[in-house]
Design an enzyme around this catalytic site. Structure first.
Site, PDB file in Angstrom:
ATOM      1  CB  SER A  77      -0.953  -0.041   1.204  1.00  0.00           C
ATOM      2  OG  SER A  77      -1.933   0.952   1.108  1.00  0.00           O
ATOM      3  CG  ASP A 215      -4.298  -2.247  -0.046  1.00  0.00           C
ATOM      4  OD1 ASP A 215      -3.068  -2.155  -0.181  1.00  0.00           O
ATOM      5  OD2 ASP A 215      -4.883  -1.950   1.007  1.00  0.00           O
TER       6      ASP A 215
END
Length: 386
Positions: A77, A215
């Protein structure tokens, strides 16, 4: 179930480790891991700026960069974004961003990245600005051009499997040699917040290979330290520079793991009576918070156990703030006021003790790490000159 499996893997790693030989400093594998957390990436950015400053001071070299000292840099991320910033080369084949450039990056671009799209049914943010700025900053650079080994995670929602982008995987899986901006957007495309990312690369025979990614925290649950260690282990087995490492031994690893802060110990706790009244949406948000907090704690616990079992606890440093409150707990509050608070959190964290049992502060521990990294780099350079 996943956490139990991870623990068993590490347990058998310990059992498999029988060598008591301590690696030469120049042959230790150095690893940097950076958690996910959206705008809270400002916190590890402050830590990275301090560490890079220490390396520059120790080596009397203002051009020293983190990528010069770490064999593996991993992130998920926002941690994947930081990884790319400090490992992607510029036209002079040096990192395009110094650590001191990261916080200004968040201040300049954060408010535009986290600008509500107005959609009721889609993701909270449309991701267009994020992708645009990543393209501008990272250009056409691909994984193989990274200045050191990287480990950036994502999750493919079409194949339902994690995707790990590393340089060392490219010989077997050339389709993973994606553009860094595609990788960075993908690892940051948190469900609910940003749309998934679709792009294509090519296999060794020229066939099109398709990615449908979200993600990286879906794969690593926010903390990529175990992933980074796995990549480092493979590197140690395959790279002749680490010839003295005959078996997995955490005495031969130097790991710095940076968190983006949690509030699990101080805020947003609940009672059974409260939770009994929740609907599906409220549970979904709470489960995400609980999972991230639990994963961060358990990953640290697993790794600490392994290093302590090998009497190498000083080779592992986890830098984490566990007392976030108010707006600093939010991954998408990019208001100037909140970003200033996050800077303060990072700066204050440096002055805090590493643990309740040790008077050593994070600042002092990072200075110790900087000295080890510097000494190892010099020894390796001397060895290479013979």
């Amino acid at each position: 179930m996943a956490t139990t499996k991870s623990f068993l893997i590490l347990f058998f790693m310990i059992l498999a480790t029988t060598s008591s030989t301590c690696a030469k400093l120049e042959e230790m594998v150095t690893v940097l891991s950076i958690d996910g957390g959206g705008i809270k990436g400002i916190i590890p950015a402050i830590i990275l700026e301090f560490l890079e400053g220490q390396l520059q001071e120790v080596d009397n070299n203002k051009d020293a960069r983190l990528a010069d000292y770490f064999d593996v840099i991993g992130g998920t991320s926002t941690g994947g974004l930081l990884t790319a910033m400090i490992t992607t080369p510029n036209e002079n084949n040096r990192p395009f961003a110094a650590a001191k450039d990261i916080v200004p990056f968040y201040f300049e671009h954060g408010p535009h990245i986290f600008n509500y799209s107005g959609s009721i049914f889609g993701p909270r943010y449309d991701g267009k600005y994020l992708l645009q700025v990543l393209q501008e900053k990272l250009g056409e650079t691909r994984v193989h051009q990274a200045l050191t080994e990287v480990a950036i995670s994502s999750f493919d929602i079409k194949t339902n499997k994690p995707v790990i982008f590393t340089k060392s995987n490219l010989a077997k899986s050339p389709e993973l040699d994606a553009k860094m901006y595609d990788i960075c957007y993908s690892t940051a495309a948190a469900p609910i917040y940003f749309p998934p990312h679709h792009f294509v690369t090519h296999t060794s025979n020229g066939a099109t290979y398709e990615f449908n990614l979200v993600d990286g925290g879906v794969a690593t649950v926010g903390d990529p330290a175990l992933l980074s260690l796995s990549v480092a282990t493979r590197l140690a087995q395959e790279d002749p520079a680490f010839s003295s490492i005959k078996s997995l031994d955490y005495k031969q690893m130097l790991l710095l793991s940076l968190g983006t802060g949690t509030n699990s110990e101080f805020d947003k706790t609940y009672t059974a009576e409260e939770a009994a009244k929740w609907g599906p949406l409220r549970w979904m948000l709470a489960i995400q918070q609980m999972t991230n907090a639990a994963s961060s704690y358990m990953t640290d616990y697993y790794i600490s156990t392994v290093f302590q079992a090998r009497h190498s606890q000083n080779n592992y440093l986890r830098v984490q703030e566990n007392a976030l409150t108010g707006t600093t707990t939010e991954m998408d509050d990019a208001s100037e006021a909140n970003m200033e608070l996050l800077v303060q959190v990072g700066e204050t964290l440096l002055k805090k003790p590493v643990s309740k049992d040790s008077p050593e502060t994070y600042e002092e521990a990072l200075k110790r790490f900087a000295k080890l990294l510097s000494d190892r780099k010099k020894l390796r350079a001397n060895k290479a000159s013979y």
